[in-house]
Design a protein around this motif. Sequence first.
Motif, mmCIF file in Angstrom:
data_model
loop_
_atom_site.group_PDB
_atom_site.id
_atom_site.type_symbol
_atom_site.label_atom_id
_atom_site.label_comp_id
_atom_site.label_asym_id
_atom_site.label_seq_id
_atom_site.Cartn_x
_atom_site.Cartn_y
_atom_site.Cartn_z
ATOM 1 N N GLU A 12 -6.053 3.714 30.189
ATOM 2 C CA GLU A 12 -7.354 4.274 29.808
ATOM 3 C C GLU A 12 -7.527 5.638 30.469
ATOM 4 O O GLU A 12 -7.071 5.862 31.585
ATOM 5 N N VAL A 13 -8.180 6.538 29.750
ATOM 6 C CA VAL A 13 -8.414 7.878 30.296
ATOM 7 C C VAL A 13 -9.535 7.807 31.322
ATOM 8 O O VAL A 13 -10.623 7.338 31.038
ATOM 9 N N LEU A 14 -9.228 8.240 32.532
ATOM 10 C CA LEU A 14 -10.218 8.185 33.602
ATOM 11 C C LEU A 14 -10.980 9.513 33.685
ATOM 12 O O LEU A 14 -12.200 9.548 33.775
ATOM 13 N N LEU A 15 -10.219 10.592 33.647
ATOM 14 C CA LEU A 15 -10.834 11.926 33.735
ATOM 15 C C LEU A 15 -10.430 12.738 32.514
ATOM 16 O O LEU A 15 -9.251 12.829 32.184
ATOM 17 N N THR A 20 -10.879 24.897 40.133
ATOM 18 C CA THR A 20 -10.870 23.731 39.246
ATOM 19 C C THR A 20 -11.266 22.469 40.006
ATOM 20 O O THR A 20 -12.142 21.717 39.564
ATOM 21 N N SER A 21 -10.652 22.245 41.168
ATOM 22 C CA SER A 21 -10.943 21.006 41.901
ATOM 23 C C SER A 21 -12.392 20.981 42.378
ATOM 24 O O SER A 21 -13.061 19.947 42.331
ATOM 25 N N LEU A 22 -12.897 22.130 42.807
ATOM 26 C CA LEU A 22 -14.294 22.174 43.263
ATOM 27 C C LEU A 22 -15.254 21.965 42.096
ATOM 28 O O LEU A 22 -16.306 21.342 42.249
ATOM 29 N N ALA A 23 -14.874 22.467 40.919
ATOM 30 C CA ALA A 23 -15.720 22.263 39.736
ATOM 31 C C ALA A 23 -15.816 20.782 39.401
ATOM 32 O O ALA A 23 -16.882 20.270 39.061
ATOM 33 N N LEU A 24 -14.696 20.062 39.524
ATOM 34 C CA LEU A 24 -14.685 18.631 39.206
ATOM 35 C C LEU A 24 -15.643 17.867 40.109
ATOM 36 O O LEU A 24 -16.291 16.912 39.691
ATOM 37 N N LEU A 25 -15.724 18.297 41.358
ATOM 38 C CA LEU A 25 -16.580 17.617 42.335
ATOM 39 C C LEU A 25 -17.985 18.217 42.386
ATOM 40 O O LEU A 25 -18.831 17.758 43.141
ATOM 41 N N GLU A 63 -18.355 9.317 31.557
ATOM 42 C CA GLU A 63 -19.641 9.890 31.916
ATOM 43 C C GLU A 63 -19.520 11.404 32.107
ATOM 44 O O GLU A 63 -18.582 11.864 32.747
ATOM 45 N N ASP A 64 -20.476 12.157 31.586
ATOM 46 C CA ASP A 64 -20.445 13.610 31.676
ATOM 47 C C ASP A 64 -20.910 14.062 33.060
ATOM 48 O O ASP A 64 -22.096 14.082 33.354
ATOM 49 N N LEU A 65 -19.958 14.431 33.910
ATOM 50 C CA LEU A 65 -20.300 14.762 35.297
ATOM 51 C C LEU A 65 -21.206 15.978 35.421
ATOM 52 O O LEU A 65 -22.068 16.040 36.287
ATOM 53 N N LEU A 66 -21.011 16.956 34.534
ATOM 54 C CA LEU A 66 -21.810 18.178 34.645
ATOM 55 C C LEU A 66 -23.270 17.936 34.280
ATOM 56 O O LEU A 66 -24.144 18.718 34.632
ATOM 57 N N ALA A 67 -23.531 16.815 33.597
ATOM 58 C CA ALA A 67 -24.909 16.519 33.198
ATOM 59 C C ALA A 67 -25.606 15.576 34.173
ATOM 60 O O ALA A 67 -26.803 15.328 34.060
ATOM 61 N N LEU A 68 -24.867 15.044 35.135
ATOM 62 C CA LEU A 68 -25.468 14.078 36.064
ATOM 63 C C LEU A 68 -26.454 14.748 37.021
ATOM 64 O O LEU A 68 -26.197 15.848 37.501
ATOM 65 N N PRO A 69 -27.538 14.078 37.341
ATOM 66 C CA PRO A 69 -28.403 14.590 38.403
ATOM 67 C C PRO A 69 -27.635 14.620 39.725
ATOM 68 O O PRO A 69 -26.729 13.808 39.924
ATOM 69 N N GLU A 70 -27.984 15.536 40.617
ATOM 70 C CA GLU A 70 -27.251 15.712 41.873
ATOM 71 C C GLU A 70 -27.118 14.396 42.654
ATOM 72 O O GLU A 70 -26.066 14.085 43.216
#
Length: 274
Positions: free
Chosen positions: A4-7, A52-57, A75-82
């Motif tokens: 399964e695709v994780l990321l 790239t790695s900092l963007a992911l986190l 889950e869309d990480l960029l849309a998550l609340p902090e």
Amino acid sequence: MGSEVLLEVKDLSVGFGGQGVVHHAVRGISFEIRAGETLGLVGESGSGKSATSLALLRLLPEGARVGGTIRFDGEDLLALPEEAMRRRRGREIAMIFQEPMTALNPVMRVGTQIAEAVEAHHPEMGRKAVWARVLEAMEEVGLPEVERRAKDYPHQFSGGQRQRILIAMAIVNRPRLLIADEPTTALDVTVQAQILELLRELRREHGLAMLFISHDLAVVSQVADRVAVMQRGEIVEQAEAGTLFREPQHAYTRRLLASAPTMTTNRELPLATI
Ligand SMILES: Nc1ncnc2c1ncn2[C@@H]1O[C@H](COP(=O)(O)OP(=O)(O)O)[C@@H](O)[C@H]1O
Ligand SMILES: [Mg+2]
């Protein structure tokens, strides 16, 4: 290995600066990491690997512009609340960086630092249970005499041991994805090999997926299932590790292959480890 695709990263871009001049450090890159899989990200210094790695986190400095989508477990990480992001960071997605000394607090016992990582995500756990988890993690990364050493301070450990402590801190909450940004670059070759072996072991035992970042293709070849080659913010080639080494398609990849120091001394190494 799970399939399964994780990321799933799509068209990710990172820009620094504002008011007119934006420096595009990452220019629309896409890649996937499956559960239990290790993707190597390789490219020379300044190619955009750390951005790239900092963007992911979501750890880029304020003002950095991030575009595209980052899906973790759907889950869309960029849309998550902090707050929701903070719960995933360190628990679902953990990270280790190049400089073990700067990442550790010099005036705090190492066991206490690992305990803080546990408590940050498990406030419900009692002190004893937390400490047991700390010692277990220290054992798992191959640190000796954990009960005694947990009470020591970072400067009482060697460089390689300090990196082990950081790895213990990263895996103590059983993350599903580990982002390792140049984790062995500051270490000498022998210690580097030991840390790489440890990462492979953790992966085997826990099915940990990994984004392994390095400027050194020889190092990447020792851990990655697939490799993405990054040049000036773009991924110019992406392939199974074995294929990439046997048949590099891009001129830049061939250059990296030719300049990888450990590879010229032992050309059979990458193939033998796959
Ligand atoms: N905080 C920042 N502000 C401005 N520019 C940055 C910042 N961080 C990185 N950069 C620039 O982005 C580019 C990519 O950097 P980086 O991702 O650190 O490369 P790598 O990790 O591959 O060596 C470089 O040109 C670097 O100077
Ligand atoms: Mg970097």
